[in-house]
Design a protein around this motif. Structure first.
Motif, PDB file in Angstrom:
ATOM      1  N   LEU A  16       0.821  -1.205   0.000  1.00 19.32           N
ATOM      2  CA  LEU A  16       0.000   0.000   0.000  1.00 19.32           C
ATOM      3  C   LEU A  16       0.862   1.266   0.000  1.00 19.32           C
ATOM      4  O   LEU A  16       0.331   2.375  -0.033  1.00 19.32           O
ATOM      5  CB  LEU A  16      -0.948   0.015   1.197  1.00 19.32           C
ATOM      6  N   GLY A  17       2.181   1.085   0.049  1.00 23.95           N
ATOM      7  CA  GLY A  17       3.086   2.222  -0.022  1.00 23.95           C
ATOM      8  C   GLY A  17       3.516   2.778   1.321  1.00 23.95           C
ATOM      9  O   GLY A  17       3.889   3.951   1.406  1.00 23.95           O
ATOM     10  N   TYR A  18       3.466   1.966   2.350  1.00 25.19           N
ATOM     11  CA  TYR A  18       3.883   2.395   3.685  1.00 25.19           C
ATOM     12  C   TYR A  18       5.033   1.531   4.198  1.00 25.19           C
ATOM     13  O   TYR A  18       4.870   0.761   5.140  1.00 25.19           O
ATOM     14  CB  TYR A  18       2.713   2.318   4.668  1.00 25.19           C
ATOM     15  N   PRO A  19       6.222   1.660   3.598  1.00 32.10           N
ATOM     16  CA  PRO A  19       7.338   0.826   4.061  1.00 32.10           C
ATOM     17  C   PRO A  19       7.783   1.166   5.481  1.00 32.10           C
ATOM     18  O   PRO A  19       8.360   0.324   6.160  1.00 32.10           O
ATOM     19  CB  PRO A  19       8.449   1.112   3.045  1.00 32.10           C
ATOM     20  N   GLU A  20       7.491   2.387   5.939  1.00 34.48           N
ATOM     21  CA  GLU A  20       7.850   2.757   7.311  1.00 34.48           C
ATOM     22  C   GLU A  20       7.093   1.904   8.325  1.00 34.48           C
ATOM     23  O   GLU A  20       7.668   1.408   9.293  1.00 34.48           O
ATOM     24  CB  GLU A  20       7.541   4.245   7.569  1.00 34.48           C
ATOM     25  N   ILE A  21       5.801   1.745   8.087  1.00 31.06           N
ATOM     26  CA  ILE A  21       4.988   0.919   8.993  1.00 31.06           C
ATOM     27  C   ILE A  21       5.423  -0.537   8.917  1.00 31.06           C
ATOM     28  O   ILE A  21       5.537  -1.214   9.942  1.00 31.06           O
ATOM     29  CB  ILE A  21       3.487   1.080   8.664  1.00 31.06           C
ATOM     30  N   ALA A  22       5.683  -1.009   7.709  1.00 34.72           N
ATOM     31  CA  ALA A  22       6.137  -2.395   7.535  1.00 34.72           C
ATOM     32  C   ALA A  22       7.455  -2.618   8.280  1.00 34.72           C
ATOM     33  O   ALA A  22       7.656  -3.656   8.915  1.00 34.72           O
ATOM     34  CB  ALA A  22       6.285  -2.714   6.055  1.00 34.72           C
ATOM     35  N   PHE A  23       8.359  -1.639   8.209  1.00 37.25           N
ATOM     36  CA  PHE A  23       9.647  -1.741   8.907  1.00 37.25           C
ATOM     37  C   PHE A  23       9.436  -1.910  10.403  1.00 37.25           C
ATOM     38  O   PHE A  23      10.024  -2.779  11.035  1.00 37.25           O
ATOM     39  CB  PHE A  23      10.491  -0.498   8.620  1.00 37.25           C
ATOM     40  N   LEU A  75      15.902  -9.978  10.093  1.00 33.66           N
ATOM     41  CA  LEU A  75      16.923  -8.936   9.962  1.00 33.66           C
ATOM     42  C   LEU A  75      17.064  -8.492   8.513  1.00 33.66           C
ATOM     43  O   LEU A  75      17.204  -7.306   8.228  1.00 33.66           O
ATOM     44  CB  LEU A  75      18.260  -9.426  10.514  1.00 33.66           C
ATOM     45  N   TRP A  76      17.039  -9.453   7.596  1.00 32.41           N
ATOM     46  CA  TRP A  76      17.102  -9.092   6.174  1.00 32.41           C
ATOM     47  C   TRP A  76      15.883  -8.264   5.779  1.00 32.41           C
ATOM     48  O   TRP A  76      16.014  -7.259   5.085  1.00 32.41           O
ATOM     49  CB  TRP A  76      17.177 -10.339   5.295  1.00 32.41           C
ATOM     50  N   ALA A  77      14.703  -8.667   6.245  1.00 33.11           N
ATOM     51  CA  ALA A  77      13.480  -7.920   5.925  1.00 33.11           C
ATOM     52  C   ALA A  77      13.535  -6.510   6.511  1.00 33.11           C
ATOM     53  O   ALA A  77      13.125  -5.544   5.867  1.00 33.11           O
ATOM     54  CB  ALA A  77      12.250  -8.666   6.440  1.00 33.11           C
ATOM     55  N   ALA A  78      14.054  -6.379   7.727  1.00 32.91           N
ATOM     56  CA  ALA A  78      14.172  -5.053   8.345  1.00 32.91           C
ATOM     57  C   ALA A  78      15.136  -4.182   7.546  1.00 32.91           C
ATOM     58  O   ALA A  78      14.880  -2.996   7.337  1.00 32.91           O
ATOM     59  CB  ALA A  78      14.636  -5.181   9.795  1.00 32.91           C
ATOM     60  N   TRP A  79      16.242  -4.750   7.111  1.00 36.07           N
ATOM     61  CA  TRP A  79      17.197  -3.987   6.293  1.00 36.07           C
ATOM     62  C   TRP A  79      16.547  -3.553   4.984  1.00 36.07           C
ATOM     63  O   TRP A  79      16.662  -2.402   4.573  1.00 36.07           O
ATOM     64  CB  TRP A  79      18.441  -4.825   6.021  1.00 36.07           C
ATOM     65  N   PHE A  80      15.853  -4.465   4.313  1.00 35.93           N
ATOM     66  CA  PHE A  80      15.194  -4.164   3.045  1.00 35.93           C
ATOM     67  C   PHE A  80      14.152  -3.070   3.216  1.00 35.93           C
ATOM     68  O   PHE A  80      14.117  -2.101   2.461  1.00 35.93           O
ATOM     69  CB  PHE A  80      14.549  -5.438   2.476  1.00 35.93           C
ATOM     70  N   LEU A  81      13.304  -3.200   4.227  1.00 38.99           N
ATOM     71  CA  LEU A  81      12.251  -2.212   4.442  1.00 38.99           C
ATOM     72  C   LEU A  81      12.811  -0.886   4.963  1.00 38.99           C
ATOM     73  O   LEU A  81      12.296   0.181   4.610  1.00 38.99           O
ATOM     74  CB  LEU A  81      11.214  -2.767   5.427  1.00 38.99           C
ATOM     75  N   THR A  83      15.674   0.334   4.106  1.00 37.15           N
ATOM     76  CA  THR A  83      16.210   0.979   2.917  1.00 37.15           C
ATOM     77  C   THR A  83      15.074   1.577   2.078  1.00 37.15           C
ATOM     78  O   THR A  83      15.197   2.702   1.575  1.00 37.15           O
ATOM     79  CB  THR A  83      17.008  -0.037   2.067  1.00 37.15           C
ATOM     80  N   ALA A  84      13.980   0.860   1.944  1.00 38.42           N
ATOM     81  CA  ALA A  84      12.834   1.359   1.180  1.00 38.42           C
ATOM     82  C   ALA A  84      12.223   2.591   1.861  1.00 38.42           C
ATOM     83  O   ALA A  84      11.691   3.473   1.172  1.00 38.42           O
ATOM     84  CB  ALA A  84      11.771   0.272   1.025  1.00 38.42           C
ATOM     85  N   ALA A  85      12.295   2.658   3.180  1.00 38.90           N
ATOM     86  CA  ALA A  85      11.728   3.783   3.911  1.00 38.90           C
ATOM     87  C   ALA A  85      12.740   4.917   4.081  1.00 38.90           C
ATOM     88  O   ALA A  85      12.457   5.901   4.758  1.00 38.90           O
ATOM     89  CB  ALA A  85      11.253   3.318   5.287  1.00 38.90           C
ATOM     90  N   ASN A  86      13.928   4.771   3.488  1.00 32.94           N
ATOM     91  CA  ASN A  86      15.013   5.756   3.578  1.00 32.94           C
ATOM     92  C   ASN A  86      15.494   5.966   5.015  1.00 32.94           C
ATOM     93  O   ASN A  86      15.875   7.072   5.381  1.00 32.94           O
ATOM     94  CB  ASN A  86      14.609   7.093   2.956  1.00 32.94           C
ATOM     95  N   TYR A  87      15.468   4.901   5.833  1.00 35.09           N
ATOM     96  CA  TYR A  87      16.028   4.979   7.175  1.00 35.09           C
ATOM     97  C   TYR A  87      17.528   4.757   7.143  1.00 35.09           C
ATOM     98  O   TYR A  87      18.230   5.179   8.037  1.00 35.09           O
ATOM     99  CB  TYR A  87      15.386   3.953   8.101  1.00 35.09           C
ATOM    100  N   PHE A  88      18.006   4.033   6.143  1.00 35.31           N
ATOM    101  CA  PHE A  88      19.441   3.717   6.049  1.00 35.31           C
ATOM    102  C   PHE A  88      20.023   4.397   4.835  1.00 35.31           C
ATOM    103  O   PHE A  88      19.446   4.533   3.820  1.00 35.31           O
ATOM    104  CB  PHE A  88      19.682   2.220   5.952  1.00 35.31           C
TER     105      PHE A  88
END
Length: 88
Positions: A16-23, A75-81, A83-88
């Motif tokens: 739905l376009g909310y990678p921050e919430i997914a993270f 951990l991989w999913a957190a890194w991926f999300l 990055t998608a949320a521009n946290y890293f």
């Protein structure tokens, strides 16, 4: 069962376009897994009873192995999300 619910919530939030919430859902799942491992190690009787109720012979090798795989995937999913949320 909680893992399936978290997976569905993460997938829905991401698509739905909310990678921050997914993270943050994945981070909470990581915390839940670590706390469950700590409880199983600190309370041996609880772990053995829970394993027997599930129809499995209690084994710390199996516990640590399955938790390691689950934590590595999370951990991989957190890194991926992240990055998608521009946290890293």
């Amino acid at each position: 069962m909680i893992s399936i619910g978290l997976l569905i919530a993460v997938a829905v939030a991401y698509f739905l376009g909310y990678p921050e919430i997914a993270f943050w859902i994945v981070v909470l799942g990581l915390g839940n897994g670590v706390l469950g491992l700590i409880k199983a190690v600190s309370n041996r009787e609880w772990y053995e009873q829970s394993a027997r109720e599930a129809g499995v012979e209690p084994s710390y090798a199996m516990l640590f192995g399955s938790k390691f795989v689950a934590l590595a995937i999370n951990l991989w999913a957190a890194w991926f999300l992240g990055t998608a949320a521009n946290y890293f």
